[in-house]
Scaffold this motif. Structure first.
Motif, PDB file in Angstrom:
ATOM      1  N   GLU A 179     -12.252 -52.157  76.518  1.00 12.56           N
ATOM      2  CA  GLU A 179     -13.387 -52.414  75.618  1.00 12.56           C
ATOM      3  C   GLU A 179     -14.379 -53.382  76.267  1.00 12.56           C
ATOM      4  O   GLU A 179     -15.597 -53.238  76.128  1.00 12.56           O
ATOM      5  N   LEU A 180     -13.843 -54.342  77.034  1.00 11.14           N
ATOM      6  CA  LEU A 180     -14.691 -55.327  77.714  1.00 11.14           C
ATOM      7  C   LEU A 180     -15.565 -54.644  78.763  1.00 11.14           C
ATOM      8  O   LEU A 180     -16.767 -54.928  78.880  1.00 11.14           O
ATOM      9  N   GLN A 181     -14.957 -53.706  79.515  1.00  9.97           N
ATOM     10  CA  GLN A 181     -15.722 -52.982  80.542  1.00  9.97           C
ATOM     11  C   GLN A 181     -16.825 -52.138  79.907  1.00  9.97           C
ATOM     12  O   GLN A 181     -17.954 -52.057  80.428  1.00  9.97           O
ATOM     13  N   GLU A 182     -16.521 -51.518  78.771  1.00  9.04           N
ATOM     14  CA  GLU A 182     -17.535 -50.707  78.079  1.00  9.04           C
ATOM     15  C   GLU A 182     -18.687 -51.587  77.595  1.00  9.04           C
ATOM     16  O   GLU A 182     -19.864 -51.205  77.678  1.00  9.04           O
ATOM     17  N   ALA A 183     -18.350 -52.788  77.084  1.00 10.35           N
ATOM     18  CA  ALA A 183     -19.388 -53.706  76.608  1.00 10.35           C
ATOM     19  C   ALA A 183     -20.295 -54.124  77.759  1.00 10.35           C
ATOM     20  O   ALA A 183     -21.527 -54.222  77.605  1.00 10.35           O
ATOM     21  N   GLU A 184     -19.715 -54.342  78.956  1.00 11.03           N
ATOM     22  CA  GLU A 184     -20.521 -54.726  80.118  1.00 11.03           C
ATOM     23  C   GLU A 184     -21.469 -53.592  80.509  1.00 11.03           C
ATOM     24  O   GLU A 184     -22.631 -53.838  80.904  1.00 11.03           O
ATOM     25  N   GLU A 185     -20.992 -52.358  80.408  1.00 13.62           N
ATOM     26  CA  GLU A 185     -21.858 -51.211  80.732  1.00 13.62           C
ATOM     27  C   GLU A 185     -23.042 -51.146  79.776  1.00 13.62           C
ATOM     28  O   GLU A 185     -24.179 -50.847  80.168  1.00 13.62           O
ATOM     29  N   VAL A 186     -22.795 -51.433  78.493  1.00 18.14           N
ATOM     30  CA  VAL A 186     -23.877 -51.426  77.496  1.00 18.14           C
ATOM     31  C   VAL A 186     -24.914 -52.491  77.854  1.00 18.14           C
ATOM     32  O   VAL A 186     -26.130 -52.262  77.758  1.00 18.14           O
ATOM     33  N   VAL A 187     -24.441 -53.680  78.290  1.00 16.88           N
ATOM     34  CA  VAL A 187     -25.356 -54.760  78.683  1.00 16.88           C
ATOM     35  C   VAL A 187     -26.228 -54.306  79.841  1.00 16.88           C
ATOM     36  O   VAL A 187     -27.452 -54.534  79.860  1.00 16.88           O
ATOM     37  N   ARG A 188     -25.629 -53.614  80.807  1.00 20.41           N
ATOM     38  CA  ARG A 188     -26.390 -53.163  81.975  1.00 20.41           C
ATOM     39  C   ARG A 188     -27.447 -52.125  81.574  1.00 20.41           C
ATOM     40  O   ARG A 188     -28.500 -52.025  82.201  1.00 20.41           O
ATOM     41  N   ARG A 189     -27.142 -51.321  80.536  1.00 23.76           N
ATOM     42  CA  ARG A 189     -28.116 -50.321  80.086  1.00 23.76           C
ATOM     43  C   ARG A 189     -29.264 -50.995  79.336  1.00 23.76           C
ATOM     44  O   ARG A 189     -30.413 -50.591  79.441  1.00 23.76           O
ATOM     45  N   ILE A 190     -28.932 -52.061  78.578  1.00 22.47           N
ATOM     46  CA  ILE A 190     -29.958 -52.736  77.764  1.00 22.47           C
ATOM     47  C   ILE A 190     -30.911 -53.523  78.650  1.00 22.47           C
ATOM     48  O   ILE A 190     -32.130 -53.486  78.466  1.00 22.47           O
ATOM     49  N   ILE A 191     -30.362 -54.264  79.646  1.00 21.60           N
ATOM     50  CA  ILE A 191     -31.208 -55.110  80.493  1.00 21.60           C
ATOM     51  C   ILE A 191     -31.322 -54.475  81.871  1.00 21.60           C
ATOM     52  O   ILE A 191     -30.311 -54.347  82.578  1.00 21.60           O
ATOM     53  N   PRO A 192     -32.502 -54.088  82.282  1.00 19.89           N
ATOM     54  CA  PRO A 192     -32.654 -53.564  83.654  1.00 19.89           C
ATOM     55  C   PRO A 192     -32.557 -54.695  84.664  1.00 19.89           C
ATOM     56  O   PRO A 192     -32.641 -55.868  84.307  1.00 19.89           O
ATOM     57  N   LYS A 193     -32.431 -54.346  85.943  1.00 19.04           N
ATOM     58  CA  LYS A 193     -32.345 -55.367  86.989  1.00 19.04           C
ATOM     59  C   LYS A 193     -33.629 -56.175  87.021  1.00 19.04           C
ATOM     60  O   LYS A 193     -34.721 -55.599  87.057  1.00 19.04           O
ATOM     61  N   GLY A 194     -33.495 -57.506  86.985  1.00 23.76           N
ATOM     62  CA  GLY A 194     -34.656 -58.387  86.986  1.00 23.76           C
ATOM     63  C   GLY A 194     -35.228 -58.613  85.601  1.00 23.76           C
ATOM     64  O   GLY A 194     -36.132 -59.427  85.419  1.00 23.76           O
ATOM     65  N   GLY A 195     -34.708 -57.883  84.584  1.00 26.13           N
ATOM     66  CA  GLY A 195     -35.221 -58.044  83.232  1.00 26.13           C
ATOM     67  C   GLY A 195     -34.596 -59.243  82.521  1.00 26.13           C
ATOM     68  O   GLY A 195     -33.578 -59.800  82.949  1.00 26.13           O
ATOM     69  N   ARG A 196     -35.255 -59.656  81.394  1.00 27.56           N
ATOM     70  CA  ARG A 196     -34.773 -60.808  80.627  1.00 27.56           C
ATOM     71  C   ARG A 196     -34.606 -60.405  79.173  1.00 27.56           C
ATOM     72  O   ARG A 196     -35.325 -59.557  78.656  1.00 27.56           O
ATOM     73  N   LYS A 197     -33.665 -61.089  78.513  1.00 25.56           N
ATOM     74  CA  LYS A 197     -33.390 -60.770  77.114  1.00 25.56           C
ATOM     75  C   LYS A 197     -32.856 -62.028  76.435  1.00 25.56           C
ATOM     76  O   LYS A 197     -32.124 -62.816  77.054  1.00 25.56           O
ATOM     77  N   ASN A 198     -33.220 -62.193  75.153  1.00 30.59           N
ATOM     78  CA  ASN A 198     -32.678 -63.321  74.402  1.00 30.59           C
ATOM     79  C   ASN A 198     -31.169 -63.141  74.226  1.00 30.59           C
ATOM     80  O   ASN A 198     -30.704 -62.040  73.898  1.00 30.59           O
ATOM     81  N   LYS A 199     -30.430 -64.233  74.411  1.00 23.97           N
ATOM     82  CA  LYS A 199     -28.961 -64.178  74.400  1.00 23.97           C
ATOM     83  C   LYS A 199     -28.432 -63.699  73.043  1.00 23.97           C
ATOM     84  O   LYS A 199     -27.556 -62.820  72.974  1.00 23.97           O
ATOM     85  N   PHE A 200     -28.971 -64.221  71.947  1.00 27.35           N
ATOM     86  CA  PHE A 200     -28.446 -63.874  70.621  1.00 27.35           C
ATOM     87  C   PHE A 200     -28.847 -62.448  70.234  1.00 27.35           C
ATOM     88  O   PHE A 200     -28.072 -61.736  69.582  1.00 27.35           O
ATOM     89  N   GLN A 201     -30.053 -62.040  70.655  1.00 24.90           N
ATOM     90  CA  GLN A 201     -30.474 -60.656  70.402  1.00 24.90           C
ATOM     91  C   GLN A 201     -29.584 -59.676  71.155  1.00 24.90           C
ATOM     92  O   GLN A 201     -29.209 -58.625  70.632  1.00 24.90           O
ATOM     93  N   LEU A 202     -29.239 -60.036  72.389  1.00 26.74           N
ATOM     94  CA  LEU A 202     -28.372 -59.180  73.205  1.00 26.74           C
ATOM     95  C   LEU A 202     -27.020 -58.998  72.529  1.00 26.74           C
ATOM     96  O   LEU A 202     -26.503 -57.871  72.446  1.00 26.74           O
ATOM     97  N   GLU A 203     -26.441 -60.096  72.015  1.00 26.85           N
ATOM     98  CA  GLU A 203     -25.126 -60.002  71.369  1.00 26.85           C
ATOM     99  C   GLU A 203     -25.195 -59.159  70.101  1.00 26.85           C
ATOM    100  O   GLU A 203     -24.295 -58.348  69.826  1.00 26.85           O
ATOM    101  N   SER A 204     -26.275 -59.325  69.319  1.00 28.22           N
ATOM    102  CA  SER A 204     -26.396 -58.527  68.082  1.00 28.22           C
ATOM    103  C   SER A 204     -26.608 -57.042  68.406  1.00 28.22           C
ATOM    104  O   SER A 204     -26.096 -56.160  67.705  1.00 28.22           O
ATOM    105  N   GLN A 205     -27.347 -56.746  69.489  1.00 29.55           N
ATOM    106  CA  GLN A 205     -27.545 -55.345  69.901  1.00 29.55           C
ATOM    107  C   GLN A 205     -26.237 -54.724  70.373  1.00 29.55           C
ATOM    108  O   GLN A 205     -25.973 -53.548  70.121  1.00 29.55           O
ATOM    109  N   LEU A 206     -25.438 -55.507  71.073  1.00 26.18           N
ATOM    110  CA  LEU A 206     -24.121 -55.010  71.514  1.00 26.18           C
ATOM    111  C   LEU A 206     -23.288 -54.600  70.315  1.00 26.18           C
ATOM    112  O   LEU A 206     -22.598 -53.579  70.333  1.00 26.18           O
ATOM    113  N   VAL A 207     -23.347 -55.411  69.249  1.00 26.69           N
ATOM    114  CA  VAL A 207     -22.542 -55.114  68.057  1.00 26.69           C
ATOM    115  C   VAL A 207     -23.094 -53.885  67.331  1.00 26.69           C
ATOM    116  O   VAL A 207     -22.338 -52.993  66.916  1.00 26.69           O
ATOM    117  N   SER A 208     -24.439 -53.812  67.194  1.00 25.21           N
ATOM    118  CA  SER A 208     -25.037 -52.716  66.406  1.00 25.21           C
ATOM    119  C   SER A 208     -25.098 -51.395  67.195  1.00 25.21           C
ATOM    120  O   SER A 208     -24.732 -50.343  66.676  1.00 25.21           O
TER     121      SER A 208
END
Length: 754
Positions: free
Chosen positions: A691-720
């Motif tokens: 499950e941890l590996q799948e969550a990391e893959e989702v993070v990589r899809r949400i944030i492109p290389k060099g991109g930035r994202k708010n930490k709390f928004q990222l966590e809520s997007q992972l959940v939703s």
């Protein structure tokens, strides 16, 4: 047994029965000249059988030979044991008079010793001084709080009552402060300023003052009608006066003798001659002396006017007649180990399972499980109690042999219970709490009194050759914690205050317990953020344990069962059977091991240790560790190895000891240092890992290389979006940040590294 009739009543009085002589009439009071002759006879003739000679009826004149040897060596004193006085009728008379009227009869003993000097020493050796020096009588007692010696039992300081004044008392305590030695006049020579008549005055020891006569008695001696001397004509002739050393010591009750909720009481001791400068703050001693009551100051002024008279409220102190100093266990100052116990301990040390027996005896009321580190903590506390070997290098440098341990963990994990057990099991121990301890209270304080400044030792000085238990270590002020840096590594306390520049020994182990910064340990947070300590203090601890409250059903069930059985009282007998050694036996055994054994690392074990240390440093270099691994940690492993060998009374710490020491170091300090290395902090199951590996893959899809994202928004997007649990989302983000894949930027944003 004698009977007499008085007013028609028959009374029975039991006197001392002597099988080898006529019964005494019960009156032990004797005149001064009779007392002196009996004392001289006792010193000359007292003999005891010498069992080491191998023959029967071979006796040694104990005090006669001791007195002659001391005088020839220049030590004009004699050590007299009160037990020896109970062996004969004359001895009983001497003993009775010395116990009931010591102020009167002890000076008579010293006068008799001066006469014996001429008869036994000067007569045989003409090179000895012609004038008899002052000979000091030092009394000794084999007092311990469990038994008695003769008819006297050692008293607590709080038990010294008014009926003990001017009697011989035996007290025990710990020295808290020692004043500077001073010179006191023993004999004063006065000269009349009018008629040049000389007068000699003897000053009794203690705080007694000399009475200078107001009128000269030389007029009656001289013939002729000369003018009468005026009043108060005497002046002191300083160069003819005789002086002696004199020192004031403050003795405080032993910590274990203070009733709950009360302040420890103290009393002043006044020593002189050979009793000066034989103890320092922290020394435990048994003192035998006279309880005296006098004015607060020598020759205190009388009240003027109508209220003229002496001060009726007296100042009590003990005039010391003998001191036995010792560092050691409560009660006796040193753990008394009988020859039978020594033999049993030697057999015990040969048992191949002795180390496990000791581990099981450490805090048997605390139950351990395979899920937590309690078993390893017990082993570490055992190592701390036994300690490594102190070394003194040829250049005078000292190397620490004491082991320091830090228990860092959640509330309710029995940290304080370990500290309390160590406090009870160690021969010398001081228990203190972080918030209630200041730097001066732990190290040393300079206090001001009427005579200037006095140095008073703190907790670490009083625990010299023992252990200091500091609870709530994280609640201490930073400046107070810095004060114990030197005490923990160099084992000294340097002071340069108020004109006093000195160094005190603090050769003690430190067992500290602390909570993480936010109260309990958080698996997801970085260990460095949770440790509220500087790197400098952490490197001084040989072992550090993260004691966590593990939530496991089997462990919780066993713990609850054990705790309820303790509360119901049903398992008290079982606990006694479970622990192979009782606390008293363990204290005696570790005291015996510490005094008899100082192991050293063998060359083969040294090679193993070198290779491991280089490997650890190489691994630590790869990434910046929370806890630094330095040469101090190498010395820590050496000390742990020596303590393991000491448990078995072995002189060499071999490869097996080093391997066990490395294992203990790995599960404690290295485990704490590596806790964040894989970013997870705890072991996780295969499903969670997936499950941890799948969550990391989702993070990589949400944030492109060099991109930035708010930490709390990222966590809520992972959940939703990703369907990941909130805890797993936080864990995935934390892990990627630790690995360097994500970088923390301003305003709680995360940047993905390209």
């Amino acid at each position: 047994m004698s009977m007499f009739q008085e007013d028609g009543t028959i009374r029975v009085i039991e006197g001392p029965e002597k099988a080898d002589g006529p019964a005494h009439d019960g009156d032990y009071r004797v005149a001064a000249n009779v007392f002196i002759s009996k004392f001289k006879k006792f010193v000359r003739e007292f003999a005891y059988n010498n069992p080491s000679s191998g023959k029967e009826n071979v006796s040694t004149l104990k005090y006669r030979e001791q007195f002659q040897q001391n005088c020839r060596a220049g030590n004009y004193k004699i050590d007299l044991s009160l037990n020896d006085l109970s062996t004969s009728e004359d001895g009983e008379i001497l003993r009775y008079n010395m116990l009931t009227s010591p102020t009167e009869f002890v000076p008579l003993c010293e006068r008799a010793l001066q006469e014996l000097y001429y008869e036994l020493v000067r007569k045989e050796d003409e090179t000895m001084p012609e004038k008899a020096p002052v000979v000091q009588l030092e009394l000794k007692s084999d007092a311990d709080l469990d038994g008695t010696f003769g008819n006297m039992k050692p008293r607590m300081i709080r038990d010294l009552t008014s009926d003990q004044v001017e009697r011989l008392v035996v007290i025990q305590g710990i020295v808290t402060s020692v004043k500077m030695p001073r010179d006191k006049a023993r004999k004063i020579i006065l000269r009349c300023s009018n008629c040049e008549n000389f007068k000699e005055i003897t000053v009794p020891p203690g705080f007694a003052a000399a009475h200078v006569p107001s009128a000269c008695d030389g007029n009656a001696i001289r013939a002729g009608n000369l003018e009468k001397c005026p009043s108060n004509p005497f002046t002191v002739v300083s160069e003819l006066c005789e002086m002696e050393g004199d020192q004031l010591i403050k003795l405080q009750e032993l910590p274990e003798h203070v009733p709950v909720g009360e302040m420890p009481r103290s009393i002043d001791l006044c020593t002189h001659l050979y009793g000066v400068d034989i103890c320092t703050p922290g020394t435990r001693l048994t003192c035998i002396g006279i309880l005296c009551a006098t004015e607060q100051n020598s020759g205190e002024r009388m009240s003027a006017g109508r209220n003229q008279g002496t001060n009726t409220v007296k100042y009590s102190y003990v005039q010391v007649l003998g001191m036995q100093t010792a560092q050691g266990a409560p009660g006796t100052g040193a753990v008394q180990v009988t020859p039978e116990e020594e033999e049993r301990f030697e057999q015990l040390a040969k048992d191949p399972d002795i180390r496990n027996m000791i581990y099981k005896s450490i805090a048997p009321a605390i139950v351990a499980s395979s899920k937590d580190v309690i078993d390893d903590v017990k082993k570490a506390v055992a190592c701390l109690l036994f300690g490594g070997s102190r070394k003194r290098l040829p250049d005078g440098h000292r190397m620490r042999g004491d082991i320091n341990i830090l228990l860092l963990g959640d509330p309710g994990t029995a940290k304080s219970q370990f500290l309390k057990f160590a406090h009870n099991a160690a021969p010398v121990a001081v228990y203190t709490s972080g918030k209630g301890s200041s730097a001066a209270g732990l190290t040393a304080a300079i206090t001001k009194d009427g005579d200037g400044f006095t140095l008073e030792g703190g907790a670490m000085v009083l625990a010299d050759s023992g252990i200091v238990c500091i609870d709530e270590f994280d609640k201490m002020d930073v400046k107070d914690r810095v004060a114990i840096h030197e005490a923990m590594e160099q084992q000294t306390i340097s002071i340069a205050k108020a004109g006093i520049t000195t160094m005190l020994n603090t050769r003690c182990s430190v067992l500290a317990a602390a909570n993480p910064r936010f109260g309990s340990y958080d698996d997801l947070a970085n260990t460095a953020d949770q440790m509220d300590f500087e790197t400098t203090i952490l490197s001084r601890f040989d072992m550090m344990f993260l004691v966590k409250d593990v939530r496991d059903e089997d462990r919780d069930y066993n713990l609850a069962k054990h705790l309820l059985s303790l509360h119901s009282g049903g398992s008290q007998q079982q606990e006694g059977q479970k622990s192979p050694l009782s606390t008293m036996e363990l204290r005696k055994y570790l005291s015996y091991c510490r005094s008899k054994c100082a192991p050293r690392i063998t060359p083969e074990a040294g090679e193993v240790l070198k290779n491991h240390y280089v490997g650890i440093r190489k691994a630590m270099k790869a990434e910046r560790a929370t806890i630094p691994i330095t040469v101090r940690q190498l010395e820590a492993i050496v000390r742990i190895s020596e303590s393991l060998a000491k448990m078995e009374l072995r002189e060499d710490a071999d490869v097996g000891h080093v391997e066990e020491a490395l294992r203990m170091f790995t599960v404690s300090t290295l485990d704490s240092a590596n806790r964040d290395r894989n970013g997870v902090g705890i072991d996780i199951s295969e499903d969670d890992k997936k499950e941890l590996q799948e969550a990391e893959e989702v993070v990589r899809r949400i944030i492109p290389k060099g991109g930035r994202k708010n930490k709390f928004q990222l966590e809520s997007q992972l959940v939703s979006l990703g369907g990941v649990s909130e805890q797993m989302a936080r864990r995935a983000v934390h892990l990627m940040t630790r690995r360097g894949e994500l970088e923390e930027k301003a305003n709680n944003t995360l940047k993905r590294v390209g």
